[in-house]
Design a protein around this motif. Structure first.
Motif, PDB file in Angstrom:
ATOM      1  N   SER A  90      -1.320   5.602  -9.384  1.00 17.48           N
ATOM      2  CA  SER A  90      -1.175   4.870  -8.132  1.00 17.48           C
ATOM      3  C   SER A  90      -0.418   5.692  -7.100  1.00 17.48           C
ATOM      4  O   SER A  90       0.563   6.363  -7.428  1.00 17.48           O
ATOM      5  CB  SER A  90      -0.414   3.560  -8.366  1.00 17.48           C
ATOM      6  N   SER A  91      -0.869   5.603  -5.842  1.00 20.87           N
ATOM      7  CA  SER A  91      -0.162   6.262  -4.743  1.00 20.87           C
ATOM      8  C   SER A  91       1.222   5.641  -4.540  1.00 20.87           C
ATOM      9  O   SER A  91       2.047   6.172  -3.803  1.00 20.87           O
ATOM     10  CB  SER A  91      -0.978   6.163  -3.447  1.00 20.87           C
ATOM     11  N   LYS A  92       1.458   4.499  -5.195  1.00 23.24           N
ATOM     12  CA  LYS A  92       2.783   3.865  -5.184  1.00 23.24           C
ATOM     13  C   LYS A  92       3.792   4.771  -5.893  1.00 23.24           C
ATOM     14  O   LYS A  92       4.940   4.865  -5.506  1.00 23.24           O
ATOM     15  CB  LYS A  92       2.672   2.546  -5.963  1.00 23.24           C
ATOM     16  N   ASP A  93       3.331   5.423  -6.975  1.00 25.52           N
ATOM     17  CA  ASP A  93       4.241   6.154  -7.861  1.00 25.52           C
ATOM     18  C   ASP A  93       4.329   7.647  -7.559  1.00 25.52           C
ATOM     19  O   ASP A  93       5.344   8.267  -7.812  1.00 25.52           O
ATOM     20  CB  ASP A  93       3.790   5.986  -9.316  1.00 25.52           C
ATOM     21  N   ASN A 112      -5.180  -1.580  -4.834  1.00 23.72           N
ATOM     22  CA  ASN A 112      -4.982  -0.152  -4.605  1.00 23.72           C
ATOM     23  C   ASN A 112      -4.180   0.075  -3.327  1.00 23.72           C
ATOM     24  O   ASN A 112      -4.487  -0.511  -2.287  1.00 23.72           O
ATOM     25  CB  ASN A 112      -6.333   0.566  -4.472  1.00 23.72           C
ATOM     26  N   VAL A 113      -3.187   0.945  -3.421  1.00 27.72           N
ATOM     27  CA  VAL A 113      -2.396   1.294  -2.235  1.00 27.72           C
ATOM     28  C   VAL A 113      -3.314   1.824  -1.142  1.00 27.72           C
ATOM     29  O   VAL A 113      -3.133   1.539   0.045  1.00 27.72           O
ATOM     30  CB  VAL A 113      -1.318   2.343  -2.611  1.00 27.72           C
ATOM     31  N   THR A 114      -4.343   2.587  -1.542  1.00 25.56           N
ATOM     32  CA  THR A 114      -5.273   3.160  -0.553  1.00 25.56           C
ATOM     33  C   THR A 114      -5.939   2.065   0.281  1.00 25.56           C
ATOM     34  O   THR A 114      -6.120   2.227   1.490  1.00 25.56           O
ATOM     35  CB  THR A 114      -6.353   4.000  -1.275  1.00 25.56           C
ATOM     36  N   GLN A 115      -6.277   0.956  -0.356  1.00 25.87           N
ATOM     37  CA  GLN A 115      -6.879  -0.156   0.384  1.00 25.87           C
ATOM     38  C   GLN A 115      -5.910  -0.663   1.434  1.00 25.87           C
ATOM     39  O   GLN A 115      -6.267  -0.922   2.582  1.00 25.87           O
ATOM     40  CB  GLN A 115      -7.282  -1.270  -0.598  1.00 25.87           C
ATOM     41  N   GLN A 116      -4.645  -0.792   1.036  1.00 25.75           N
ATOM     42  CA  GLN A 116      -3.647  -1.332   1.954  1.00 25.75           C
ATOM     43  C   GLN A 116      -3.401  -0.384   3.135  1.00 25.75           C
ATOM     44  O   GLN A 116      -3.230  -0.810   4.277  1.00 25.75           O
ATOM     45  CB  GLN A 116      -2.344  -1.609   1.178  1.00 25.75           C
ATOM     46  N   ILE A 117      -3.421   0.921   2.832  1.00 26.31           N
ATOM     47  CA  ILE A 117      -3.199   1.915   3.896  1.00 26.31           C
ATOM     48  C   ILE A 117      -4.403   1.937   4.858  1.00 26.31           C
ATOM     49  O   ILE A 117      -4.240   1.996   6.076  1.00 26.31           O
ATOM     50  CB  ILE A 117      -2.964   3.320   3.295  1.00 26.31           C
ATOM     51  N   ILE A 118      -5.624   1.876   4.318  1.00 26.61           N
ATOM     52  CA  ILE A 118      -6.814   1.851   5.189  1.00 26.61           C
ATOM     53  C   ILE A 118      -6.768   0.608   6.073  1.00 26.61           C
ATOM     54  O   ILE A 118      -7.085   0.650   7.266  1.00 26.61           O
ATOM     55  CB  ILE A 118      -8.117   1.868   4.363  1.00 26.61           C
ATOM     56  N   ASP A 119      -6.353  -0.505   5.490  1.00 31.63           N
ATOM     57  CA  ASP A 119      -6.281  -1.770   6.224  1.00 31.63           C
ATOM     58  C   ASP A 119      -5.340  -1.648   7.424  1.00 31.63           C
ATOM     59  O   ASP A 119      -5.577  -2.242   8.475  1.00 31.63           O
ATOM     60  CB  ASP A 119      -5.811  -2.874   5.267  1.00 31.63           C
TER      61      ASP A 119
END
Ligand code: FE
Length: 208
Positions: free
Chosen positions: A83-86, A50-57
């Motif tokens: 996806s927040s990617k799209d 998930n993009v959200t995981q990567q952003i929180i990280d």
């Protein structure tokens, strides 16, 4: 082993969100829990894809809102099955930003927490974040959405990236949305049918 035993656990339904270097992201989770009261800390597990995981990280911060029973299914569709990617998910909803600039959905939510990550644990498919709550606010007195209510009353489905996803969950007959897994119980599927969860057209449904 009977994996259906896990269906006996109860959960709430939340949107967590974050922002880093101008990129906003958010997703639906059922894995938010309070873990201590002094200081107030919560945990949340998010799929690493998930993009959200990567952003929180990167941001080491996130907001969490507690969804209420009257939330529109297309909000869950937007935050749970895209996806927040799209797409910029926040363009489709009413939102505000907390004092650190992180956006959070502010309609059909009972409460909002703003959290600073203090620890994290790689648990395989998911990253578990432990965070201290720095802002907290009650936003409505509406009944909160439980995962059971979402499944039983809203006829909701579980995306593959959810901690609680089980392939055996789909036992119904009819047509399945190949985007979100929503099942239309009946045959034929109307040609003008639109998925009530993710908004996909009838053409992407497959017969079960
Ligand atoms: Fe769908």
């Amino acid at each position: 082993m009977d994996e259906k035993a896990l269906f006996k656990l109860s959960y709430g339904l939340y949107i967590i969100s974050s922002s880093f270097e101008g990129k906003d992201a958010g997703c639906v989770v059922n894995t938010l829990h309070q873990v201590t009261s002094s200081p107030i800390q919560v945990s949340v597990a998010v799929h690493k894809d998930n993009v959200t995981q990567q952003i929180i990280d990167q941001a080491k911060r996130f907001d969490a809102v507690v969804l209420t029973q009257d939330v529109d299914m297309d909000v869950i569709g937007t935050f749970g099955f895209h996806s927040s990617k799209d797409i910029n998910k926040f363009e489709k909803v009413s939102y505000q930003r907390d004092q650190t600039g992180i956006p959070y959905v502010n309609e059909h939510v009972a409460a909002r927490l703003s959290c600073r990550v203090v620890n994290q644990l790689d648990v395989g498919s998911h990253m578990m974040f432990i965070a201290e709550v720095e802002e907290a606010e009650v936003l409505s007195q509406e009944e909160v959405m439980t995962y059971a209510y979402y499944h039983q009353v809203k006829n909701g489905t579980t995306p593959k990236n959810a901690s609680s996803y089980q392939a055996t969950e789909e036992v119904k007959k009819g047509w399945r949305c190949t985007i979100c897994g929503y099942i239309y119980e009946g045959d034929p599927l109307p040609t003008d049918f639109v998925c009530p969860i993710c908004g996909a057209p009838a053409s992407v449904f497959e017969k079960l």
